[in-house]
Design a protein around this motif. Structure first.
Motif, short mmCIF file in Angstrom:
data_model
loop_
_atom_site.label_atom_id
_atom_site.label_comp_id
_atom_site.label_asym_id
_atom_site.label_seq_id
_atom_site.Cartn_x
_atom_site.Cartn_y
_atom_site.Cartn_z
N UNK A 1 0.83 -1.21 0.00
CA UNK A 1 0.00 0.00 0.00
C UNK A 1 0.86 1.26 0.00
N UNK A 2 1.97 1.24 0.76
CA UNK A 2 2.86 2.41 0.75
C UNK A 2 3.46 2.64 -0.63
N UNK A 3 3.80 1.56 -1.33
CA UNK A 3 4.34 1.71 -2.69
C UNK A 3 3.29 2.25 -3.63
N UNK A 4 2.03 1.85 -3.44
CA UNK A 4 0.94 2.39 -4.25
C UNK A 4 0.82 3.90 -4.03
N UNK A 5 0.87 4.32 -2.77
CA UNK A 5 0.80 5.76 -2.45
C UNK A 5 1.97 6.50 -3.07
N UNK A 6 3.17 5.95 -2.93
CA UNK A 6 4.36 6.60 -3.49
C UNK A 6 4.25 6.73 -5.01
N UNK A 7 3.70 5.72 -5.68
CA UNK A 7 3.52 5.79 -7.13
C UNK A 7 2.55 6.90 -7.52
N UNK A 8 1.49 7.07 -6.72
CA UNK A 8 0.53 8.15 -6.99
C UNK A 8 1.22 9.50 -6.85
N UNK A 9 2.06 9.63 -5.82
CA UNK A 9 2.79 10.89 -5.63
C UNK A 9 3.75 11.14 -6.80
N UNK A 10 4.43 10.10 -7.25
CA UNK A 10 5.34 10.26 -8.39
C UNK A 10 4.56 10.74 -9.63
N UNK A 11 3.37 10.16 -9.84
CA UNK A 11 2.54 10.59 -10.97
C UNK A 11 2.18 12.07 -10.83
N UNK A 12 1.82 12.49 -9.61
CA UNK A 12 1.47 13.88 -9.39
C UNK A 12 2.62 14.82 -9.65
N UNK A 13 3.83 14.40 -9.28
CA UNK A 13 5.02 15.21 -9.54
C UNK A 13 5.28 15.31 -11.04
N UNK A 14 5.19 14.18 -11.74
CA UNK A 14 5.43 14.16 -13.18
C UNK A 14 4.42 15.01 -13.93
N UNK A 15 3.20 15.07 -13.41
CA UNK A 15 2.16 15.85 -14.07
C UNK A 15 2.19 17.33 -13.68
N UNK A 16 3.10 17.69 -12.79
CA UNK A 16 3.23 19.08 -12.36
C UNK A 16 2.21 19.51 -11.34
N UNK B 1 2.05 18.18 -8.13
CA UNK B 1 2.67 18.12 -6.81
C UNK B 1 4.07 18.75 -6.88
N UNK B 2 4.54 19.23 -5.75
CA UNK B 2 5.86 19.81 -5.66
C UNK B 2 6.92 18.78 -6.05
N UNK B 3 7.95 19.22 -6.75
CA UNK B 3 8.97 18.28 -7.20
C UNK B 3 10.02 17.96 -6.14
N UNK B 4 9.92 18.63 -4.98
CA UNK B 4 10.88 18.33 -3.91
C UNK B 4 10.29 17.38 -2.86
N UNK B 5 9.11 16.82 -3.13
CA UNK B 5 8.48 15.87 -2.21
C UNK B 5 9.13 14.50 -2.37
N UNK B 6 9.45 13.87 -1.25
CA UNK B 6 9.98 12.50 -1.27
C UNK B 6 8.79 11.54 -1.24
N UNK B 7 8.53 10.81 -2.34
CA UNK B 7 7.34 9.96 -2.39
C UNK B 7 7.28 8.90 -1.29
N UNK B 8 8.41 8.27 -0.99
CA UNK B 8 8.42 7.22 0.04
C UNK B 8 8.17 7.80 1.43
N UNK B 9 8.77 8.94 1.71
CA UNK B 9 8.57 9.57 3.03
C UNK B 9 7.12 10.02 3.19
N UNK B 10 6.58 10.62 2.13
CA UNK B 10 5.17 11.03 2.21
C UNK B 10 4.29 9.80 2.39
N UNK B 11 4.56 8.73 1.65
CA UNK B 11 3.72 7.53 1.72
C UNK B 11 3.69 6.96 3.14
N UNK B 12 4.85 6.95 3.80
CA UNK B 12 4.91 6.42 5.17
C UNK B 12 4.09 7.29 6.12
N UNK B 13 4.22 8.61 5.99
CA UNK B 13 3.48 9.52 6.87
C UNK B 13 1.98 9.46 6.60
#
Length: 201
Positions: free
Chosen positions: A124-139, A141-153
């Motif tokens: 589930x954390x990897x799923x969340x991190x992938x969503x964050x990566x998609x958001x960063x790539x699409x502009x 989400x902020x590009x300085x967000x760490x997807x794994x750290x956000x996913x854990x929190x």
């Protein structure tokens, strides 16, 4: 419906009635329309069955969440918050959340159950991190967000809100927790010019 599906339904029904502590193969068999011997044919022990049940819950969660897989990344995160924290939106904690809490409480004492909990959590954390990566790539989400750290929190926040909802019932600060998750976690993802307006969990 396959035999495995019927066994999973019987396991869920027995968990809701008895909780993990009083759960037995017999109590599961009592909810199973077929013979107890068939139950033992598929699973050697209660522990084996519960590990499979945890896998089943993960698959169900992913199937439910997949319905929104084409949505915007932020909408996917809001939907995940809704599914995890609010469940079926019935009055009071739903049966799935109560069953989950009971199983999590046993994980420190059961190595196989703990290992499956770890696998579910990592997935589930990897799923969340992938969503964050998609958001960063699409502009979005902020590009300085760490997807794994956000996913854990984020995972810890929504699961904690879910547990409080089950344990505290009507006294749980669920709406306050949801507002905090939105304000302090989700808004913090947004790139300049992006907003949460019009999006609701």
């Amino acid at each position: 419906m396959t035999t495995d599906d019927e066994i999973m339904e019987a396991t869920f029904a027995a968990l809701c009635k008895h909780g993990y502590a009083d759960l037995t193969m017999q109590s599961i068999a009592d909810e199973f329309e077929k013979s107890k011997s068939l139950l033992h044919y598929h699973y050697d022990s209660k522990e084996d069955l519960i590990v499979s049940f945890m896998e089943h819950l993960l698959e169900n969660f992913l199937e439910e969440f997949d319905e929104d897989s084409d949505a915007e990344p932020m909408d996917q995160l809001l939907r995940m918050t809704e599914i995890v924290v609010e469940g079926d939106d019935s009055e009071g904690p739903d049966d799935v959340h109560m069953a989950l809490l009971g199983l999590r409480a046993q994980a420190p004492y059961d190595e196989a159950l703990r290992a499956q909990q770890v696998r579910n959590d990592c997935h589930i954390r990897e799923l969340i991190a992938d969503i964050v990566r998609d958001g960063i790539e699409q502009g979005q989400f902020r590009d300085d967000v760490d997807p794994e750290r956000f996913a854990a929190a984020f995972r810890s926040a929504i699961e904690g809100a879910q547990s409080h909802d089950v344990i505290l019932g009507a006294d749980a600060p669920t709406e306050t927790a949801l507002a905090g998750i939105e304000e302090y976690l989700l808004r913090g993802l947004l790139a300049d010019g992006e907003t949460l307006e019009g999006r609701t969990a």
